[in-house]
Design an enzyme around this catalytic site. Structure first.
Site, PDB file in Angstrom:
ATOM      1  N   GLU A  38       1.158  12.656  12.793  1.00 10.75           N
ATOM      2  CA  GLU A  38       1.924  13.009  13.985  1.00 10.75           C
ATOM      3  C   GLU A  38       1.486  14.359  14.542  1.00 10.75           C
ATOM      4  O   GLU A  38       1.391  14.542  15.757  1.00 10.75           O
ATOM      5  CB  GLU A  38       3.415  13.005  13.655  1.00 10.75           C
ATOM      6  CG  GLU A  38       3.944  11.589  13.419  1.00 10.75           C
ATOM      7  CD  GLU A  38       5.388  11.558  12.970  1.00 10.75           C
ATOM      8  OE1 GLU A  38       6.217  11.000  13.712  1.00 10.75           O
ATOM      9  OE2 GLU A  38       5.688  12.079  11.870  1.00 10.75           O
ATOM     10  N   ALA A  48       4.856  14.587   5.438  1.00 12.52           N
ATOM     11  CA  ALA A  48       5.984  15.508   5.317  1.00 12.52           C
ATOM     12  C   ALA A  48       6.259  15.809   3.845  1.00 12.52           C
ATOM     13  O   ALA A  48       5.868  15.055   2.948  1.00 12.52           O
ATOM     14  CB  ALA A  48       7.220  14.915   5.977  1.00 12.52           C
ATOM     15  N   GLY A  63       3.785  12.708   8.877  1.00  9.62           N
ATOM     16  CA  GLY A  63       3.842  13.895   9.723  1.00  9.62           C
ATOM     17  C   GLY A  63       2.490  14.519   9.960  1.00  9.62           C
ATOM     18  O   GLY A  63       2.262  15.135  11.008  1.00  9.62           O
ATOM     19  N   GLU A  72       6.003   5.729   6.743  1.00 11.09           N
ATOM     20  CA  GLU A  72       7.417   6.060   6.546  1.00 11.09           C
ATOM     21  C   GLU A  72       8.278   4.859   6.164  1.00 11.09           C
ATOM     22  O   GLU A  72       9.273   5.014   5.444  1.00 11.09           O
ATOM     23  CB  GLU A  72       7.981   6.713   7.816  1.00 11.09           C
ATOM     24  CG  GLU A  72       7.579   8.161   8.015  1.00 11.09           C
ATOM     25  CD  GLU A  72       6.216   8.319   8.688  1.00 11.09           C
ATOM     26  OE1 GLU A  72       5.854   9.456   9.006  1.00 11.09           O
ATOM     27  OE2 GLU A  72       5.541   7.295   8.902  1.00 11.09           O
TER      28      GLU A  72
END
Length: 257
Positions: free
Chosen positions: A111, A62, A108, A131
């Protein structure tokens, strides 16, 4: 679209993420993933989508700088839920979406890759959910999808240590379908995509629908809880310290607050 471009070739939409330097998943880029599906959805010449990254990474995670622009846990929970919604659409899309992963698929980025129907990787790729190093948790269904692929024990290890695994290990654990030398990744992935593209779109769609029944009954409860927890964790002092430490390229000093 600004960050994703695509072309058609032998029934396959080859989509490229290009957001230098690390193809970080901004909110705009996630919306472009949704727009990509809009553009190919009714295109009868496209039967399979292959998603890969330009440059050195698939996606390194991210966009952490965007986190500093979010002011409340509630807003962060909404951000999590909106990303989950796009990735859920990828997973349930009626045309197969295949991730071709090189370099790194972290946070992310992983993901997004886990929401694809298949993942092919380079042997030396790095896949992980780091994370917790930021004082956060995964927020785009990573806590729910990872155990489905690698099992509960390995998922706990990857989440709690933040240690990535290699592409070769990912294939061994079931997180990736196959691992290839870097120079062969895209060509081998496209060979498989073209093979699928020759199948009946009707039966391919039905097969994807049937695969959704393999989800545990608690999946949607889990992703909803993840989004809420994501927002709660975000407003902690530890999260603020973790994000600041990441941006300052130093080790975070967490205090449990």
């Amino acid at each position: 679209m600004e960050f994703i471009s695509w072309k058609k070739e032998d029934g396959v939409a080859i989509a490229t993420i290009n957001r230098p330097p690390a193809n970080a998943l901004s909110r705009s880029l996630i919306l472009e993933v949704d727009e990509l599906l809009n553009q190919v959805e009714n295109d009868e010449e496209v039967r399979v989508i292959v998603l890969h990254g330009e440059g050195r990474f698939f996606s390194a995670g991210a966009d952490i700088k965007e986190f500093t622009q979010v002011s409340s846990g509630e807003e962060f929970s909404k951000l999590s839920a909106s990303g989950q919604e796009v990735f859920e659409r990828v997973e349930t899309f009626h045309k197969p979406v295949i991730a071709a992963i090189h370099g790194a698929a972290l946070g992310g980025g992983l993901e997004l890759a886990m929401s694809c129907h298949m993942r092919f990787v380079t042997e030396n790729a790095k896949l992980g959910l780091p994370e917790l190093q930021l004082g956060l948790i995964p927020g785009f269904a990573g806590t729910q999808r990872l155990p489905r692929y690698v099992g509960a024990a390995k998922a706990a290890e990857m989440l709690l240590t933040s240690d990535p695994i290699s592409g070769t290990e990912a294939a061994q654990y079931g997180l990736a379908n196959r691992a290839y030398p870097e120079e062969d990744l895209l060509s081998e992935t496209l060979t498989i995509a073209r093979k699928i593209a020759k199948k009946s779109p009707v039966s391919v769609k039905a097969a994807i629908q049937m695969l959704q029944y393999t989800k545990p009954a608690s999946y949607h409860e889990g992703v909803n809880a993840e989004a809420q927890s994501f927002g709660t964790v975000f407003v902690s002092e530890d999260a603020k310290e973790g994000i600041q430490a990441f941006l300052e390229k130093r080790e975070a000093q967490f205090k449990g607050k």
